[in-house]
Design a protein around this motif. Structure first.
Motif, PDB file in Angstrom:
ATOM      1  N   GLN A  85      -2.888 -25.383  44.623  1.00  0.00           N
ATOM      2  CA  GLN A  85      -2.644 -26.818  44.766  1.00  0.00           C
ATOM      3  C   GLN A  85      -3.929 -27.598  44.493  1.00  0.00           C
ATOM      4  O   GLN A  85      -3.908 -28.644  43.855  1.00  0.00           O
ATOM      5  CB  GLN A  85      -2.107 -27.103  46.181  1.00  0.00           C
ATOM      6  CG  GLN A  85      -1.730 -28.551  46.431  1.00  0.00           C
ATOM      7  CD  GLN A  85      -2.893 -29.340  47.004  1.00  0.00           C
ATOM      8  OE1 GLN A  85      -3.603 -28.875  47.892  1.00  0.00           O
ATOM      9  NE2 GLN A  85      -3.101 -30.544  46.494  1.00  0.00           N
ATOM     10  N   GLY A  88      -5.563 -27.749  39.675  1.00  0.00           N
ATOM     11  CA  GLY A  88      -4.427 -27.899  38.768  1.00  0.00           C
ATOM     12  C   GLY A  88      -4.826 -27.423  37.382  1.00  0.00           C
ATOM     13  O   GLY A  88      -5.848 -27.835  36.849  1.00  0.00           O
ATOM     14  N   GLY A 110       6.281 -29.287  41.176  1.00  0.00           N
ATOM     15  CA  GLY A 110       4.998 -28.821  41.715  1.00  0.00           C
ATOM     16  C   GLY A 110       4.802 -29.183  43.176  1.00  0.00           C
ATOM     17  O   GLY A 110       4.711 -28.292  44.020  1.00  0.00           O
ATOM     18  N   PRO A 111       4.769 -30.496  43.499  1.00  0.00           N
ATOM     19  CA  PRO A 111       4.529 -30.870  44.898  1.00  0.00           C
ATOM     20  C   PRO A 111       5.557 -30.262  45.865  1.00  0.00           C
ATOM     21  O   PRO A 111       5.193 -29.867  46.974  1.00  0.00           O
ATOM     22  CB  PRO A 111       4.613 -32.400  44.885  1.00  0.00           C
ATOM     23  CG  PRO A 111       5.027 -32.808  43.527  1.00  0.00           C
ATOM     24  CD  PRO A 111       4.787 -31.664  42.620  1.00  0.00           C
ATOM     25  N   ASN A 113       6.921 -27.402  45.723  1.00  0.00           N
ATOM     26  CA  ASN A 113       6.524 -26.023  46.003  1.00  0.00           C
ATOM     27  C   ASN A 113       5.438 -25.945  47.063  1.00  0.00           C
ATOM     28  O   ASN A 113       5.219 -24.905  47.663  1.00  0.00           O
ATOM     29  CB  ASN A 113       6.006 -25.337  44.739  1.00  0.00           C
ATOM     30  CG  ASN A 113       7.140 -24.936  43.820  1.00  0.00           C
ATOM     31  OD1 ASN A 113       8.236 -24.653  44.282  1.00  0.00           O
ATOM     32  ND2 ASN A 113       6.866 -24.942  42.534  1.00  0.00           N
ATOM     33  N   PHE A 114       4.722 -27.068  47.263  1.00  0.00           N
ATOM     34  CA  PHE A 114       3.674 -27.058  48.278  1.00  0.00           C
ATOM     35  C   PHE A 114       4.127 -27.801  49.525  1.00  0.00           C
ATOM     36  O   PHE A 114       3.314 -28.338  50.272  1.00  0.00           O
ATOM     37  CB  PHE A 114       2.384 -27.651  47.707  1.00  0.00           C
ATOM     38  CG  PHE A 114       1.765 -26.765  46.679  1.00  0.00           C
ATOM     39  CD1 PHE A 114       1.120 -25.594  47.065  1.00  0.00           C
ATOM     40  CD2 PHE A 114       1.842 -27.061  45.335  1.00  0.00           C
ATOM     41  CE1 PHE A 114       0.561 -24.748  46.127  1.00  0.00           C
ATOM     42  CE2 PHE A 114       1.273 -26.222  44.394  1.00  0.00           C
ATOM     43  CZ  PHE A 114       0.634 -25.065  44.787  1.00  0.00           C
ATOM     44  N   ALA A 121       7.982 -36.334  46.832  1.00  0.00           N
ATOM     45  CA  ALA A 121       7.594 -35.710  45.564  1.00  0.00           C
ATOM     46  C   ALA A 121       8.009 -36.605  44.401  1.00  0.00           C
ATOM     47  O   ALA A 121       7.262 -36.769  43.436  1.00  0.00           O
ATOM     48  CB  ALA A 121       8.220 -34.335  45.439  1.00  0.00           C
ATOM     49  N   MET A 162       0.586 -32.627  41.803  1.00  0.00           N
ATOM     50  CA  MET A 162       0.155 -31.804  42.936  1.00  0.00           C
ATOM     51  C   MET A 162      -1.106 -32.384  43.584  1.00  0.00           C
ATOM     52  O   MET A 162      -1.616 -31.831  44.551  1.00  0.00           O
ATOM     53  CB  MET A 162      -0.134 -30.375  42.472  1.00  0.00           C
ATOM     54  CG  MET A 162       1.068 -29.705  41.814  1.00  0.00           C
ATOM     55  SD  MET A 162       0.814 -27.949  41.502  1.00  0.00           S
ATOM     56  CE  MET A 162      -0.603 -27.952  40.436  1.00  0.00           C
TER      57      MET A 162
ATOM     58  N   ARG B 184       1.962 -24.105  39.299  1.00  0.00           N
ATOM     59  CA  ARG B 184       2.635 -25.247  39.928  1.00  0.00           C
ATOM     60  C   ARG B 184       3.206 -24.844  41.294  1.00  0.00           C
ATOM     61  O   ARG B 184       4.113 -25.469  41.808  1.00  0.00           O
ATOM     62  CB  ARG B 184       3.766 -25.756  39.024  1.00  0.00           C
ATOM     63  CG  ARG B 184       3.240 -26.346  37.729  1.00  0.00           C
ATOM     64  CD  ARG B 184       4.119 -27.461  37.241  1.00  0.00           C
ATOM     65  NE  ARG B 184       5.234 -27.006  36.439  1.00  0.00           N
ATOM     66  CZ  ARG B 184       6.267 -27.784  36.124  1.00  0.00           C
ATOM     67  NH1 ARG B 184       6.328 -29.022  36.574  1.00  0.00           N
ATOM     68  NH2 ARG B 184       7.232 -27.326  35.381  1.00  0.00           N
ATOM     69  N   GLY B 185       2.674 -23.754  41.841  1.00  0.00           N
ATOM     70  CA  GLY B 185       3.018 -23.379  43.206  1.00  0.00           C
ATOM     71  C   GLY B 185       4.260 -22.540  43.372  1.00  0.00           C
ATOM     72  O   GLY B 185       4.750 -22.329  44.478  1.00  0.00           O
TER      73      GLY B 185
END
Lengths: 284, 266
Positions: A85, A88, A110-111, A113-114, A121, A162, B184-185
Motif C-alpha cells: 500500500q 505504489g 486497490g483501496p 483490498n486494503f 474507495a 491506494m 494493488r493489494g
C-alpha cells in the motif's frame, strides 16, 4: 518515505539448471521526498530490482528497508502486505491490468483490498481519476472501451487510489505520443511536488535530466554509478560507453564546445543550456 | 510458475536428447501398452530397469523426474488406496468393518503404483529431453499418413506448435498481471472458496484480453508474410532417423519379447 537496499542479492530459480543471478550486492538509498531515476539496459536487472521495492520478490540475501518495515529473505506475506500500500508500482504498460466492469470500480479495487469501504474507495477513485485527467462521463464506461492513452491514465489512477507514499514508475511513457508523454511526466511532477517520493525507471535521459534529483546506473545486476544527474552527465564518455547517452541539451552543448564555445560544466536541461548561452553572449 | 516441470525441456546433448522425436514418441506410446504385459514382480522389475536405463542415459538429475511426479501424486494415491481397499482375494492381513487389506490387494496396489510411476517417468523423459517444437514436428510427421483420409495434419501440427510456442509467453503474461494485481493489494490463495474464485477474475480477464490481442497480431504477422500451410511448404527443421533410433525401437521389441516369453513360461 525512504527506501534502502543493503547488500541485496537475487537469484532466479536457485538450484536448478535455469539458475540465474540477477542482482549482485545492491546498495541503494532512496531519500524521503526524492525523485530518483533508475537507468540501465534491458537485462540490467531493473525490473528485478523494481519488484523488490514492494516485496513482490524477496531478496535471496540482504535486506530491503521500506519506511519502518524490514524485508528479509524469510519475510512472511502478512508482514509485507502494508508495504504494497505504501509503495505504489506502475508497471510497464499498466493498461494490461484493467479488468473490472467500469472505470470507477477498477480504480476502487486497490483501496478496497486494503480495507477501505466501497463508498470511500469510490470517492478516492473519483478524485484520482480527475487528477489524471479522466472526465466524469467516462466513470461508468467499461475500461476496454477507452483509448490506449485513457486506459493508461485509468491504470495509473488505480495505483494512486491506494494513496502510496512512494510511487514507482516503470517506463510510464513507453508507446505514448510526444504530447501525451509530456503531459504524463508533468502529472508525475505534480504528484511528486505533493510530497510523494518518486522512483522512475527509464532509458530516456531527457526525462532523467528534467525531473530526477538522484540517479542510479544499473548494469548486469550491479550499480555501476550513482549520484546527481548533473554530475553523472558530465562524464559523457562513461554514459556513451554504457550506451545510455546524455540528454539532448548536453549533446547540443558538446557540439557547441567542439566549435569553440566555452562551458564550465555541461548543461543537462534545455533551460540551463539557454541560460549558459545567453550568459556567454552577454559577457562575450 | 517456475516450479512446473511437466512439459519442460532441459537442454543437453545426451544420446536420449539426440534421438529423433518420432522414435521417442513412438517408444513412449508403445511403452504405455507394453506396461500392461507386466503382471508380476519380475515383469515390473524388467520395465523398471528399462526406464532407469533411459533416465540414466539422459544425464538429467533424478530429482527432476521426482518433481514431475508431484502434481500427479493425488491421483496416484487415490487409485492406490482404492485398489488396496477393494481388491478381493488372497490372505486377509488387516480388517476394519467391511474394509479388508489382503495380500492380493497390497500387491495390486503396488503394481498400480509402479505402473503410474513408470509411465510418468517415461513421459517426463520425453518432454525433458525433446524441445517442444521438435516434438510438434515429430507429431506432425508421425501423423502424415492420416492425410490420405483427409485429416488436416498440417493444421493440427501448426496449432500444436503455436500453442507450445505461446506457453512461456502466457506464463510471462500471467506473472506480469499477477504482479500488477498483487501490487494493488490482491491476495492469492487466501480466504474461503468464494474469495479464492473471486481472486481469479482480476487475473483471467486481462489474460484473455492479452491472448486475443496476441492471436490477432500473430494472424496479421503470418498473413503479411504470405503464410500458406500444407502442400509444398518446405521445412526449416528436418528430422533425421539415425541408427540410435532403430536401436531404441529394437530394444523395445526385445523388452516386449522377454515379457511375453516370461508370461508364457509361467
Amino acid at each position: 518515505m525512504a527506501i534502502s537496499f543493503d547488500k541485496v542479492n537475487y537469484t532466479y530459480q536457485p538450484n536448478t539448471p535455469f539458475e540465474s543471478r540477477a542482482l549482485f550486492d545492491i546498495d541503494l538509498d532512496v531519500a524521503d521526498g526524492s525523485f530518483t531515476a533508475l537507468v540501465g539496459h534491458t537485462g540490467s536487472g531493473k525490473s528485478t530490482l523494481l519488484q523488490h521495492l514492494n516485496a513482490l520478490l524477496l531478496p535471496t540475501s540482504g535486506t530491503v528497508t521500506v519506511g519502518e518495515t524490514v524485508i528479509k529473505p524469510d519475510s512472511k506475506a502478512k508482514a509485507i502486505k502494508p508495504v504494497r500500500q505504501k509503495v505504489g508500482v506502475v508497471f510497464q504498460f499498466p493498461e494490461t491490468q484493467l479488468f473490472d466492469e467500469t472505470v470507477l470500480k477498477d480504480v476502487a479495487f486497490g483501496p478496497q483490498n486494503f480495507g477501505v469501504s466501497k463508498e470511500d474507495a469510490q470517492t478516492i477513485a473519483r478524485e484520482k481519476l480527475n487528477l489524471v485527467g479522466i472526465s466524469d462521463e467516462l466513470f461508468e464506461r467499461s475500461p476496454f472501451e477507452l483509448s490506449g492513452g485513457q486506459m493508461r491514465r485509468v491504470a495509473i489512477a488505480g495505483i494512486l487510489a491506494m494513496n502510496p507514499s512512494v510511487l514507482v514508475l516503470d517506463e510510464p511513457t513507453a508507446g505514448l505520443d510526444p504530447k501525451a508523454r509530456i503531459d504524463m511526466m508533468r502529472l508525475f511532477e505534480t504528484i511528486h511536488a505533493s510530497g510523494v517520493t518518486t522512483i522512475l525507471v527509464t532509458h530516456l535521459m531527457d526525462d532523467v535530466a528534467d525531473y530526477a534529483d538522484t540517479m542510479y546506473v544499473l548494469e548486469k545486476g550491479r550499480i555501476v554509478k550513482s549520484g546527481k544527474p548533473q554530475d553523472l552527465f558530465q562524464d559523457v564518455d562513461f554514459m556513451t560507453a554504457h550506451q545510455l547517452g546524455v540528454p539532448k541539451a548536453t549533446r547540443f552543448a558538446l557540439l557547441l564546445r567542439a566549435r569553440g564555445q566555452y562551458f564550465e560544466h555541461l548543461p543537462i536541461t534545455r533551460s540551463a543550456l539557454v541560460e549558459m548561452i545567453t550568459e556567454a553572449a552577454n559577457h562575450g | 510458475m517456475d516450479k512446473l516441470i511437466i512439459g519442460r525441456y532441459i537442454p543437453g546433448s545426451s544420446i536420449i536428447h539426440r534421438l529423433d522425436p518420432r522414435s521417442k514418441l513412438l517408444a513412449m506410446f508403445a511403452f504405455v501398452f507394453i506396461i500392461f504385459l507386466a503382471n508380476d514382480a519380475i515383469g515390473y522389475g524388467i520395465l523398471t530397469i528399462f526406464t532407469f536405463l533411459g533416465v540414466g542415459l539422459s544425464r538429467i538429475k533424478l530429482s527432476y523426474f521426482l518433481k514431475g511426479l508431484r502434481p500427479m501424486l493425488g491421483l496416484i494415491l487415490f487409485t492406490v488406496i482404492f485398489q488396496m481397499l477393494f481388491t478381493t482375494g488372497g490372505e486377509v492381513l488387516f480388517q476394519i468393518w467391511f474394509l479388508k487389506i489382503t495380500s492380493y490387494s497390497l500387491q495390486n496396489a503396488f503394481f498400480i503404483f509402479m505402473r503410474f510411476v513408470l509411465i510418468i517417468f517415461m513421459s517426463t523423459l520425453l518432454t525433458l529431453t525433446t524441445p517442444p517444437l521438435t516434438l510438434a514436428d515429430g507429431i506432425e510427421t508421425g501423423l502424415a499418413p492420416l492425410k490420405k483420409i483427409k485429416v488436416p495434419v498440417h493444421e493440427i501440427g501448426l496449432m500444436l506448435s503455436i500453442s507450445l510456442r505461446f506457453i512461456p509467453t502466457l506464463m510471462d503474461d500471467t506473472t506480469m498481471i499477477m504482479n500488477a494485481q498483487k501490487s494493488r493489494g490482491m491476495d492469492f490463495g487466501e480466504g474461503n472458496l468464494v474469495q479464492k474464485v473471486k481472486s481469479v477474475i482480476p487475473i483471467l480477464i486481462p489474460l484473455f484480453v492479452s491472448s486475443f490481442r496476441r492471436a490477432d497480431d500473430l494472424a496479421i504477422a503470418m498473413e503479411s508474410r504470405g503464410y500458406q500451410g500444407g502442400e509444398g511448404r518446405s521445412k526449416y527443421r528436418i528430422l533425421k532417423w539415425q541408427r540410435s533410433d532403430t536401436l531404441l525401437l529394437l530394444s523395445l521389441v526385445i523388452v516386449t519379447a522377454i515379457l511375453v516369453a516370461w508370461n508364457m513360461m509361467k
